[in-house]
Write an enzyme that holds these catalytic residues in place. Structure first.
Site, PDB file in Angstrom:
ATOM      1  N   GLY A 245     -28.996  11.644 -12.385  1.00 30.13           N
ATOM      2  CA  GLY A 245     -28.064  12.690 -11.990  1.00 30.13           C
ATOM      3  C   GLY A 245     -28.968  13.966 -11.144  1.00 30.13           C
TER       4      GLY A 245
ATOM      5  N   GLY B 186     -31.795  18.181 -13.650  1.00 29.15           N
ATOM      6  CA  GLY B 186     -30.348  17.544 -14.098  1.00 29.15           C
ATOM      7  C   GLY B 186     -30.842  16.252 -14.958  1.00 29.15           C
ATOM      8  N   PRO B 187     -29.745  15.783 -15.607  1.00 31.41           N
ATOM      9  CA  PRO B 187     -29.829  14.513 -16.554  1.00 31.41           C
ATOM     10  C   PRO B 187     -30.494  13.311 -15.842  1.00 31.41           C
ATOM     11  CG  PRO B 187     -27.648  14.828 -16.128  1.00 31.41           C
ATOM     12  CD  PRO B 187     -28.217  15.886 -15.406  1.00 31.41           C
TER      13      PRO B 187
ATOM     14  N   SER C 230     -39.425  19.792  -4.524  1.00 38.15           N
ATOM     15  CA  SER C 230     -40.127  18.767  -3.394  1.00 38.15           C
ATOM     16  C   SER C 230     -41.374  18.943  -3.234  1.00 38.15           C
ATOM     17  CB  SER C 230     -39.141  19.087  -2.133  1.00 38.15           C
ATOM     18  OG  SER C 230     -39.622  18.199  -1.165  1.00 38.15           O
ATOM     19  N   ALA C 231     -42.201  17.737  -3.484  1.00 35.40           N
ATOM     20  CA  ALA C 231     -43.711  17.777  -3.422  1.00 35.40           C
ATOM     21  C   ALA C 231     -44.078  17.451  -2.118  1.00 35.40           C
ATOM     22  CB  ALA C 231     -44.278  16.812  -4.366  1.00 35.40           C
TER      23      ALA C 231
ATOM     24  N   GLY D 192     -38.915  15.555   3.057  1.00 30.13           N
ATOM     25  CA  GLY D 192     -39.026  14.576   3.793  1.00 30.13           C
ATOM     26  C   GLY D 192     -38.099  13.622   3.455  1.00 30.13           C
TER      27      GLY D 192
ATOM     28  N   LYS E 130     -41.235  24.279  -3.738  1.00 31.37           N
ATOM     29  CA  LYS E 130     -41.800  23.327  -2.752  1.00 31.37           C
ATOM     30  C   LYS E 130     -43.468  23.212  -3.590  1.00 31.37           C
ATOM     31  CE  LYS E 130     -43.165  20.425   0.490  1.00 31.37           C
ATOM     32  NZ  LYS E 130     -42.393  19.149   0.582  1.00 31.37           N
TER      33      LYS E 130
ATOM     34  N   SER F 255     -32.581  16.195  -1.269  1.00 31.73           N
ATOM     35  CA  SER F 255     -33.863  15.647  -1.875  1.00 31.73           C
ATOM     36  C   SER F 255     -34.216  14.559  -2.678  1.00 31.73           C
ATOM     37  CB  SER F 255     -34.564  17.163  -2.249  1.00 31.73           C
ATOM     38  OG  SER F 255     -35.948  16.998  -2.688  1.00 31.73           O
ATOM     39  N   GLY F 256     -35.157  13.727  -2.833  1.00 26.21           N
ATOM     40  CA  GLY F 256     -35.315  12.617  -3.702  1.00 26.21           C
ATOM     41  C   GLY F 256     -36.210  12.974  -4.555  1.00 26.21           C
TER      42      GLY F 256
ATOM     43  N   ARG G 206     -31.977   8.951  -2.247  1.00 25.88           N
ATOM     44  CA  ARG G 206     -31.580   9.757  -1.017  1.00 25.88           C
ATOM     45  C   ARG G 206     -30.250   9.350  -0.139  1.00 25.88           C
ATOM     46  NH1 ARG G 206     -37.014  11.684  -0.730  1.00 25.88           N
ATOM     47  NH2 ARG G 206     -37.468   9.806   0.957  1.00 25.88           N
TER      48      ARG G 206
END
EC number: 3.5.2.15
Length: 350
Positions: A339, A335-336, A223-224, A78, A153, A328-329, A309
């Site tokens: 990032g 990633g670091p 993504s949750a 979302g 997911k 996706s947020g 996002r």
């Protein structure tokens, strides 16, 4: 000797229930039973109460049932803040008589339902790691270095799920439902890191999840959502058992404006049509981007993941000249810090 061949389609969406573009692909000849996964960006808020994800998932399940198909991985993310465009990315595969070369490979797996008291803790890491290994086998990828993107997911906690756990005498990792999204994403990402050999599982404790930012996977994307209790896992990479024109590579952005790494990955790919861009974004937990203060984490009206996002979507939109990007947020352990990974798929010229 036959090989597997991938297909990738990017389809615009007029709303979370608009599956007409994918239905048109079926009418044009794409076999519904060949679809492995659909990754979607819906225009909800991307938070706990974003029901556009469930609405889209339900709409796609109805479409597939009309064709007698079950079990497709439907991963909805979302949030299309800024100029990001709602859309679906369809991943399909089929056996072909073409000789194997080296091409995009797609694999998928699902976990059992995750007990809510394990969310954000080591058991979730271990469960995801096992399923990622299964998805890699399903893709026919023999070298972990050939894995370029692992989309997961994962579930989150609701007040009802928390109450059920506490009534049983157990505890949850957090009673904050929004924070549970980050813990679930983080544990899932660490599961990817364990499966790929990026991190030794013995290094990870419950307390490390969401706190030890130096532990991360270079190609995990989680993504949750409220719409599931298990984990849906899609692995994208390269394999010498596959054929076809699609190629994938990925970059790891060191911060939200690291376009150099993205351009370098794009340059490594052959000339061709851009098929998809898949990315993670998060507000840097330090509160700074290259020494300058950002306010994404201090906004009490808008979640920091929504700011991220929009910001990273704009950065990548400028690089690729497109707005239908899967950004996706929430990139905990993906990633670091500040990032995140960016996967690029092209359909090479033939």
């Amino acid at each position: 000797m036959p090989s597997m061949r991938a297909h990738v389609f990017r389809v615009p969406a007029e709303g979370p229930d608009d599956v007409s573009g994918v239905a048109a692909l079926f009418a044009a000849g794409l076999k519904p039973q060949n679809v492995v996964a659909i990754l979607g960006k819906t225009e909800g808020n991307g938070c706990v109460n974003d029901f556009t994800r469930g609405y889209a998932t339900s709409s796609f399940k109805t479409l597939f049932r009309k064709h007698g198909v079950e079990g497709v991985s439907i991963v909805m993310s979302g949030g299309t803040e800024g100029a990001l465009s709602p859309h679906w990315t369809v991943f399909a595969r089929e056996e072909t008589d073409a000789p194997a070369t080296r091409a995009l490979a797609i694999g998928a797996a699902r976990t059992p339902a995750l007990p809510s008291h394990d969310l954000g803790r080591r058991p979730q890491v271990l469960m995801v790691a096992d399923a990622v290994r299964a998805a890699i086998r399903d893709a026919g990828i023999g070298d972990m270095a050939d894995v370029h993107f692992v989309q997961i997911k994962c579930p989150l906690l609701t007040t009802q799920r928390i109450a059920k756990v506490e009534a049983s005498g157990k505890t949850v990792a957090t009673r904050d439902t929004l924070k549970s999204m980050g813990l679930s994403r983080g544990a899932s990402a660490l599961g990817v890191a364990v499966a790929l050999g990026e991190i030794d599982v013995d290094e990870i404790t419950d307390g490390d999840i969401g706190t030890r930012h130096e532990l991360y996977s270079r190609c995990a994307s989680a993504s949750a959502g409220v719409e599931l209790l298990d984990h849906e896992i899609v692995v994208l990479g390269m394999s010498s058992r596959w054929s076809g024109p699609f190629q994938i590579d990925h970059a790891v952005m060191r911060d939200a404006i690291d376009v150099q790494s993205v351009k370098a990955a794009y340059a490594r790919l052959p000339e061709g049509k851009l098929a998809a861009v898949l990315a993670k974004a998060e507000p840097d937990p330090s509160g700074q981007v290259r020494g300058n203060r950002h306010t994404m984490l201090g906004d009490s009206d808008i979640s920091g993941t929504r700011h991220a996002r929009a910001f990273v979507g704009g950065v990548l939109g400028g690089v690729f000249g497109m707005t239908d990007l899967y950004v996706s947020g929430g990139a905990e352990h993906q990633g670091p810090p500040g990032g995140g990974p960016v996967a690029i798929i092209v359909e090479k010229e033939t």
